[in-house]
Design an enzyme around this catalytic site. Structure first.
Site, PDB file in Angstrom:
ATOM      1  N   GLY A  17     -17.042 -16.696 -34.855  1.00 37.23           N
ATOM      2  CA  GLY A  17     -15.445 -16.573 -35.421  1.00 37.23           C
ATOM      3  C   GLY A  17     -14.837 -18.014 -35.438  1.00 37.23           C
ATOM      4  O   GLY A  17     -14.052 -18.494 -35.190  1.00 37.23           O
ATOM      5  N   GLY A  20     -11.591 -19.396 -37.703  1.00 38.25           N
ATOM      6  CA  GLY A  20     -10.361 -19.422 -37.043  1.00 38.25           C
ATOM      7  C   GLY A  20      -9.714 -20.364 -36.818  1.00 38.25           C
ATOM      8  O   GLY A  20     -10.191 -21.751 -36.879  1.00 38.25           O
ATOM      9  N   GLN A  21      -8.277 -20.319 -36.162  1.00 36.08           N
ATOM     10  CA  GLN A  21      -7.572 -21.664 -36.114  1.00 36.08           C
ATOM     11  C   GLN A  21      -8.203 -22.490 -35.261  1.00 36.08           C
ATOM     12  O   GLN A  21      -8.263 -23.691 -35.126  1.00 36.08           O
ATOM     13  CB  GLN A  21      -6.130 -21.217 -35.461  1.00 36.08           C
ATOM     14  CG  GLN A  21      -4.957 -21.867 -36.387  1.00 36.08           C
ATOM     15  CD  GLN A  21      -3.991 -21.564 -35.490  1.00 36.08           C
ATOM     16  OE1 GLN A  21      -3.572 -20.529 -34.695  1.00 36.08           O
ATOM     17  NE2 GLN A  21      -2.867 -22.633 -35.443  1.00 36.08           N
ATOM     18  N   LEU A  22      -8.516 -21.949 -34.079  1.00 42.09           N
ATOM     19  CA  LEU A  22      -9.036 -22.775 -32.812  1.00 42.09           C
ATOM     20  C   LEU A  22     -10.575 -23.249 -33.322  1.00 42.09           C
ATOM     21  O   LEU A  22     -10.869 -24.508 -33.082  1.00 42.09           O
ATOM     22  CB  LEU A  22      -9.242 -21.849 -31.578  1.00 42.09           C
ATOM     23  CG  LEU A  22      -9.707 -22.408 -30.340  1.00 42.09           C
ATOM     24  CD1 LEU A  22      -9.029 -23.751 -29.842  1.00 42.09           C
ATOM     25  CD2 LEU A  22      -9.871 -21.347 -29.382  1.00 42.09           C
ATOM     26  N   ASP A  43     -19.419 -17.334 -38.935  1.00 40.42           N
ATOM     27  CA  ASP A  43     -18.381 -16.369 -39.251  1.00 40.42           C
ATOM     28  C   ASP A  43     -18.571 -15.325 -40.063  1.00 40.42           C
ATOM     29  O   ASP A  43     -19.869 -15.408 -40.651  1.00 40.42           O
ATOM     30  CB  ASP A  43     -17.375 -17.207 -40.218  1.00 40.42           C
ATOM     31  CG  ASP A  43     -16.080 -16.640 -40.166  1.00 40.42           C
ATOM     32  OD1 ASP A  43     -15.163 -16.937 -39.256  1.00 40.42           O
ATOM     33  OD2 ASP A  43     -15.698 -15.977 -40.958  1.00 40.42           O
ATOM     34  N   ILE A  44     -18.090 -14.181 -40.109  1.00 46.14           N
ATOM     35  CA  ILE A  44     -18.355 -12.929 -40.855  1.00 46.14           C
ATOM     36  C   ILE A  44     -18.253 -13.360 -42.538  1.00 46.14           C
ATOM     37  O   ILE A  44     -18.908 -12.666 -43.229  1.00 46.14           O
ATOM     38  CB  ILE A  44     -17.353 -11.609 -40.334  1.00 46.14           C
ATOM     39  CG1 ILE A  44     -18.006 -10.528 -40.863  1.00 46.14           C
ATOM     40  CG2 ILE A  44     -15.972 -12.068 -40.913  1.00 46.14           C
ATOM     41  CD1 ILE A  44     -17.239  -9.068 -40.332  1.00 46.14           C
ATOM     42  N   ASP A  61     -21.840 -11.483 -38.365  1.00 49.10           N
ATOM     43  CA  ASP A  61     -20.803 -10.302 -37.630  1.00 49.10           C
ATOM     44  C   ASP A  61     -21.092  -9.993 -36.401  1.00 49.10           C
ATOM     45  O   ASP A  61     -22.277  -9.366 -35.934  1.00 49.10           O
ATOM     46  CB  ASP A  61     -20.874  -9.072 -38.521  1.00 49.10           C
ATOM     47  CG  ASP A  61     -20.049  -7.877 -38.006  1.00 49.10           C
ATOM     48  OD1 ASP A  61     -19.412  -8.122 -37.265  1.00 49.10           O
ATOM     49  OD2 ASP A  61     -20.056  -7.019 -38.673  1.00 49.10           O
ATOM     50  N   TYR A 151      -3.834  -5.997 -28.354  1.00 49.33           N
ATOM     51  CA  TYR A 151      -4.250  -7.588 -28.084  1.00 49.33           C
ATOM     52  C   TYR A 151      -3.992  -7.985 -26.565  1.00 49.33           C
ATOM     53  O   TYR A 151      -5.034  -8.120 -26.137  1.00 49.33           O
ATOM     54  CB  TYR A 151      -3.491  -8.413 -29.239  1.00 49.33           C
ATOM     55  CG  TYR A 151      -3.845  -9.800 -28.902  1.00 49.33           C
ATOM     56  CD1 TYR A 151      -4.948 -10.208 -29.336  1.00 49.33           C
ATOM     57  CD2 TYR A 151      -2.835 -10.804 -28.411  1.00 49.33           C
ATOM     58  CE1 TYR A 151      -5.488 -11.619 -29.312  1.00 49.33           C
ATOM     59  CE2 TYR A 151      -3.380 -12.129 -28.376  1.00 49.33           C
ATOM     60  CZ  TYR A 151      -4.421 -12.417 -28.858  1.00 49.33           C
ATOM     61  OH  TYR A 151      -4.792 -13.804 -28.722  1.00 49.33           O
ATOM     62  N   LYS A 155      -7.020  -8.484 -23.980  1.00 48.31           N
ATOM     63  CA  LYS A 155      -7.065  -9.735 -23.306  1.00 48.31           C
ATOM     64  C   LYS A 155      -7.174  -9.401 -21.728  1.00 48.31           C
ATOM     65  O   LYS A 155      -8.105  -9.968 -21.005  1.00 48.31           O
ATOM     66  CB  LYS A 155      -5.968 -10.599 -23.786  1.00 48.31           C
ATOM     67  CG  LYS A 155      -6.462 -11.241 -25.147  1.00 48.31           C
ATOM     68  CD  LYS A 155      -7.560 -12.011 -25.221  1.00 48.31           C
ATOM     69  CE  LYS A 155      -7.812 -12.625 -26.643  1.00 48.31           C
ATOM     70  NZ  LYS A 155      -9.187 -13.191 -26.858  1.00 48.31           N
TER      71      LYS A 155
HETATM   72  C1  AKB Z   1      -0.689 -14.484 -31.196  1.00 46.00           C
HETATM   73  O1  AKB Z   1       0.263 -14.939 -31.279  1.00 46.00           O
HETATM   74  O2  AKB Z   1      -1.151 -13.393 -31.112  1.00 46.00           O
HETATM   75  C2  AKB Z   1      -1.648 -15.710 -30.480  1.00 46.00           C
HETATM   76  C3  AKB Z   1      -1.585 -15.516 -29.005  1.00 46.00           C
HETATM   77  C4  AKB Z   1      -0.331 -16.154 -28.349  1.00 46.00           C
HETATM   78  O3  AKB Z   1      -2.491 -15.371 -28.394  1.00 46.00           O
HETATM   79  N1  AKB Z   1      -1.410 -16.987 -31.085  1.00 46.00           N
END
Ligand code: AKB
Length: 326
Positions: A17, A20-22, A43-44, A61, A151, A155
């Site tokens: 991945g 992405g931003q990071l 990356d995919i 992937d 999400y 996590k």
């Molecule tokens: C999001 O906003 O989903 C992310 C995070 C805080 O993990 N930037």
């Protein structure tokens, strides 16, 4: 860096991945340390890999288990940075897909790390593990966590799995609970904190900015150079200093849409803002205003460099050159 760093620096690293931003910025930082032959940015989407002309690349992937396994075997990968995930706002649009991708991929990578006796795994967690019943100000490392986004739930569960694999199988997995990350080198993808990236693009383009969060909605945030430094410092810390194996609280700055707007207005006096909160306001309301990251500071010496004013000045200086690529 760990003792024995000569061998350590020869290690092959796979970033999953990476577009992405990071990942976009971490891939470069890792290449500077480990060398272009040792870093594989994957990356995919093949188109996303064009920008990685400084290291090796691979279309991958993470859910294609056979391909991932083969790559790890053939390349003798010793460290994985598993960054692929569906973020908070996108996750709410397709919760089961978000859960499937975020969870299945982590479990698979942890299993591979165990099977191939990998040296280290990095997996990002987030302030999204906290929820509406969490203390909002200076949120402690250990407290009530009842996330109400898919999400955040993924996590939180992922953190438990990381600790489990460390305790039961000795997998050296390390993790940080990132606040909202703000960078100018890539566009964000589907997060609630993304308004704080978009706002700079609008200011430079001379456009009016409409915030999807209320003017006084505080969230913990961090400038990308600090996030990269934290990630590398944690990954390079001697094993015995990494005492938390779920995920470390990490903090730098906290601000509201109004405050970031005012910091930009000092440079662009004609810039204007409006507020039209949408479904992302409820997500932001469930997250902390600010984070207590004293365990990161004590255990492995974390220290941030950027406050809001310094970050704004840096972004407004550098973003115009990058905007042509977006
Ligand atoms: C999001 O906003 O989903 C992310 C995070 C805080 O993990 N930037």
């Amino acid at each position: 860096m760990d003792p024995g760093s000569v061998i350590y620096l020869m290690e092959r690293i796979l970033i999953i991945g990476s577009a992405g931003q990071l990942g976009s910025e971490l891939s470069l930082a890792l290449t500077e340390i480990y060398g272009s032959d040792n870093v594989i940015a994957s990356d995919i989407n093949p188109g996303n890999l064009k920008k990685f002309d400084f290291c090796r690349t691979q279309v991958l992937d993470v859910m294609d288990k056979e391909k991932v396994r083969k790559l790890i075997q053939e390349e003798n990968v010793k460290q994985i940075y598993h960054l692929a995930a569906v973020l908070s706002a996108t996750g709410e649009k397709n919760p089961l897909f978000a859960w499937h991708l975020n969870m299945e991929s982590l479990l698979f990578i942890l299993e591979l790390a165990k099977e191939f006796n990998m040296d280290k795994v990095y997996w990002p967690s987030s302030i999204a593990v906290f929820g509406p019943n969490t203390p909002k100000v200076n949120t402690p490392q250990y407290c009530v966590k009842e996330p109400n986004t898919v999400y955040g739930i993924s996590k939180q569960a992922g953190e438990r799995w990381c600790e489990y694999y460390f305790q039961k199988f000795g997998v050296d997995v390390r993790s940080l609970r990132y606040p909202g990350l703000i960078g100018y080198k890539s566009l964000p993808g589907g997060g609630t904190t993304d308004y704080a990236v978009d706002i700079y693009h609008k200011a430079i383009a001379g456009e009016h900015f409409v915030s999807f969060l209320k003017e006084d909605s505080y969230l913990p945030m961090m400038y990308m150079p600090d996030a990269i430094k934290a990630t590398l410092d944690l990954m390079h810390a001697p094993k015995e200093k990494v005492k938390i194996r779920s995920s470390y609280n990490l903090a730098a700055i906290s601000f509201s849409p109004k405050e970031i707007f005012e910091s930009i207005k000092k440079h662009y006096p004609n810039f204007t803002i409006g507020y039209e909160p949408d479904f992302r306001q409820a997500i932001a309301d469930s997250w902390p205003d600010s984070i207590d990251d004293s365990r990161s500071r004590e255990d492995w010496g974390w220290k941030h460099d950027y406050d809001l004013g310094k970050m704004t000045a840096d972004i407004l200086t550098n973003l115009p050159e990058y905007m042509v690529n977006f």
